[in-house]
Design an enzyme around this catalytic site. Sequence first.
Site, PDB file in Angstrom:
ATOM      1  N   HIS A   1       1.823   4.627  -2.968  1.00  0.00           N
ATOM      2  CA  HIS A   1       1.899   5.919  -2.818  1.00  0.00           C
ATOM      3  C   HIS A   1       3.403   6.251  -3.352  1.00  0.00           C
ATOM      4  O   HIS A   1       3.369   7.482  -3.789  1.00  0.00           O
ATOM      5  CB  HIS A   1       1.846   6.195  -1.112  1.00  0.00           C
ATOM      6  CG  HIS A   1       0.333   6.426  -0.793  1.00  0.00           C
ATOM      7  ND1 HIS A   1      -0.707   6.977  -1.525  1.00  0.00           N
ATOM      8  CD2 HIS A   1      -0.041   5.699   0.319  1.00  0.00           C
ATOM      9  CE1 HIS A   1      -1.755   6.586  -0.791  1.00  0.00           C
ATOM     10  NE2 HIS A   1      -1.545   5.854   0.346  1.00  0.00           N
TER      11      HIS A   1
ATOM     12  N   HIS B   1       0.747  -1.280   0.023  1.00  0.00           N
ATOM     13  CA  HIS B   1      -0.053  -0.002  -0.092  1.00  0.00           C
ATOM     14  C   HIS B   1       0.902   1.190   0.123  1.00  0.00           C
ATOM     15  O   HIS B   1       0.670   2.124  -0.841  1.00  0.00           O
ATOM     16  CB  HIS B   1      -0.889  -0.045   1.303  1.00  0.00           C
ATOM     17  CG  HIS B   1      -1.734   1.269   1.373  1.00  0.00           C
ATOM     18  ND1 HIS B   1      -3.245   1.009   0.912  1.00  0.00           N
ATOM     19  CD2 HIS B   1      -1.399   2.502   1.740  1.00  0.00           C
ATOM     20  CE1 HIS B   1      -3.814   2.115   1.052  1.00  0.00           C
ATOM     21  NE2 HIS B   1      -2.752   3.107   1.559  1.00  0.00           N
ATOM     22  N   GLU B   2       1.818   1.241   0.943  1.00  0.00           N
ATOM     23  CA  GLU B   2       2.610   2.564   1.141  1.00  0.00           C
ATOM     24  C   GLU B   2       3.584   2.649  -0.096  1.00  0.00           C
ATOM     25  O   GLU B   2       3.852   3.731  -0.667  1.00  0.00           O
ATOM     26  CB  GLU B   2       3.566   2.382   2.316  1.00  0.00           C
ATOM     27  CG  GLU B   2       2.609   2.558   3.495  1.00  0.00           C
ATOM     28  CD  GLU B   2       1.541   3.778   3.679  1.00  0.00           C
ATOM     29  OE1 GLU B   2       1.839   4.538   3.055  1.00  0.00           O
ATOM     30  OE2 GLU B   2       0.272   3.521   4.267  1.00  0.00           O
TER      31      GLU B   2
ATOM     32  N   HIS C   1       3.541   6.577  -6.712  1.00  0.00           N
ATOM     33  CA  HIS C   1       2.874   7.662  -7.229  1.00  0.00           C
ATOM     34  C   HIS C   1       3.646   9.114  -7.389  1.00  0.00           C
ATOM     35  O   HIS C   1       3.485   9.874  -8.353  1.00  0.00           O
ATOM     36  CB  HIS C   1       1.518   7.921  -6.461  1.00  0.00           C
ATOM     37  CG  HIS C   1       0.290   8.850  -6.824  1.00  0.00           C
ATOM     38  ND1 HIS C   1      -0.717   8.986  -6.270  1.00  0.00           N
ATOM     39  CD2 HIS C   1       0.456   9.224  -8.118  1.00  0.00           C
ATOM     40  CE1 HIS C   1      -1.594   9.813  -6.997  1.00  0.00           C
ATOM     41  NE2 HIS C   1      -0.798   9.857  -8.122  1.00  0.00           N
TER      42      HIS C   1
END
Length: 684
Positions: free
Chosen positions: A478, A474-475, A481
């Site tokens: 990010h 999940h991180e 991104h």
Amino acid sequence: MKKKNNPFFDKYTTEYQAVPFDKIKNEHYIPAFDEGFRLLREEVDQIAENPRKPSFENTIVELERSGELLKRVSNAFFGVFSAVTDDERMEIAQTISPKMSECQHYVYLNKPLFKRVREVYLKRDSLNLSVEDIRLLENTYKGFIDSGAGLKEKDRKRYKELSTELSLLSLDFDNHVLKDENSFELFLTDKKDLRGLPANICHVASLAAKEKGRKGWLFTLSAPSYVPFMRYADNRGLREKMYMAKMTVGCSDNEFDNRGIVEKIVNKRLEVASLLGFDNYASYVLKDKMAKNQQQVYKLLCQLLKNYKPLAENEYKTLQEFASGQEEDNTFVLMPWDWSYYAEKLKKQLFKVDDEMTRPYFELERVRNGIFGLASDLYGLTFRKNLKIPVYHEDVTVYEVTDSDKTLLGILYTDFFSRETKQSGAWMSDVKGQFVDERNIDHRPHVMISMNFQRPTKEHPSLLTYSEVKTFLHEFGHALHGLLSQCRYESMSGTNVKHDFVELPSQIMENWLDEKEFLDCVGVHYKTGKKMPAKLIKNIIDSSNFNVGYACCRQVSFGLLDMAWHTLDVPFSGNMERFEKKAWRKAFILPEVKGTIMSCSFGHLFSGGYAAGYYGYKWAEVLDADAFSLFKEKGIFDKETAQSFRNNILSRGDSEDPNELYVRFRGRKPTIKALLQRNGILSP
């Protein structure tokens, strides 16, 4: 302090001009911040007083590029603040926060400057600007309006007071949560109290006690300690004690009580919204989000409840019956401190798997390499450790990230382990943003991901559970991104997007862990070197929807609580516990527990920027399921699909409307169908 002794005042001589954390001391921050504030004011005055006619370049772009030193200092400090929140840094933050607010007011409440911005905005249709330029112009104008630039003098003054007070209150909220959590310690000296707990968890607890100079076992409210205790400890009384400690953080009638702070934050936010012409804070926040308004938020939450609550209620009934049978007590009532414990037992019985069973197969170094490898397979990225770049803590490792053509994409800092000065949870933050300067030089981003994993010991390396690997993915999403950003303006690059869009790149990465091809790459026993057995992989995948109804309703309940606080149209006063329980009751599955108030430690809402935005996790989950269904259709490692996701989502930041970006990738608007299919509620 003289400028020559402060590393912020010199050009960074580190590789890739990385922040020289090895040279920066706490005493350097305030002088550097103060100089940054001074220089920004000078630049703003020059823009506002420019005798030339306002233009996009001499007003909007110049304003975007102003405050270079302030950005540099702010990114270095706040980029890692949650990872090193000691008393001295908290003091710095509390000193800087009102100055930061005052500086923002100097920009956004500057009448001559706003006049120039407005003049450019009103003639936007005749300026022949690019899509990204128009987006910057619109964001800049809205930023002024949302910050009170259009208010009368009396209201502008009040707006300044409120925003300054809110920034300080959020800092106090965070500080109270961290200190209250750290103040709780459960020391155990009787081995009987350890029954049910895995040996490695007990070993880590014994080391924690030893560090405190005591014999026995120490358990705390940090995730690596709290989560396995609640999941495996047979002693129900101790589970209840841990649960009550966790759920009363910030509301225990002590010096760290946050009830007054929550009330002040909520009421001051309402006053801000009222000043700006909105009925409530949610309306003020949501107008620029993908959801647009509170009706759309409630529509999503109600749609989720309609589909998931019947399933959740059945899951509770099943687990209640299972627990009663385990306890041989027909009067046994399943309470919140029982859920994880019995759910894990039932999951193991049904699927022959539990979270701790997966831990030996997920050694951190191999998982990290596997996740880096996934980014390589999808996007052609390479990660190379760089020991020359300074770090802010000895736990941190730095990687250069390069593209398939060997060009540098950015720098990644990884900070994996739990410690007392680190906030709980996991997050990604910018240490340096991406942008293209006036010379057309692309400044690449430096990003950090932080987790709270167990530290390695002499006996074994750091081992993760299946759910912790999902957190890592999940991180890391990010981080991608941020790293893959290709925007011209820093304020719109990377993860500087709407909150209901920012979770798409992170949540989509979690999907790969439920795919055999990826699990087979990362799941290797740390001792034997043998791959995770095919049967175990199948069981993990088969169990991925175990209690999915409960998990969804839990997230919806948080969204409802958030909306309840931020759709208030009159100031709050009264019983906070009663308000909270009423707010989320229709999504709640477990029995209510008196004396608990989650709002008092809910950092997302009161210090983390998710006010009136927590629904975004579920909004983005609809997007990620819909987006990943295309990968499933084309192949989960399909490079063409990955390239499209990179070009249309990951690289674009906020340079275009996120709804348009998503349609460009997917070929249509998102639907909830893929999420319901993924969760087994609808047939494929």
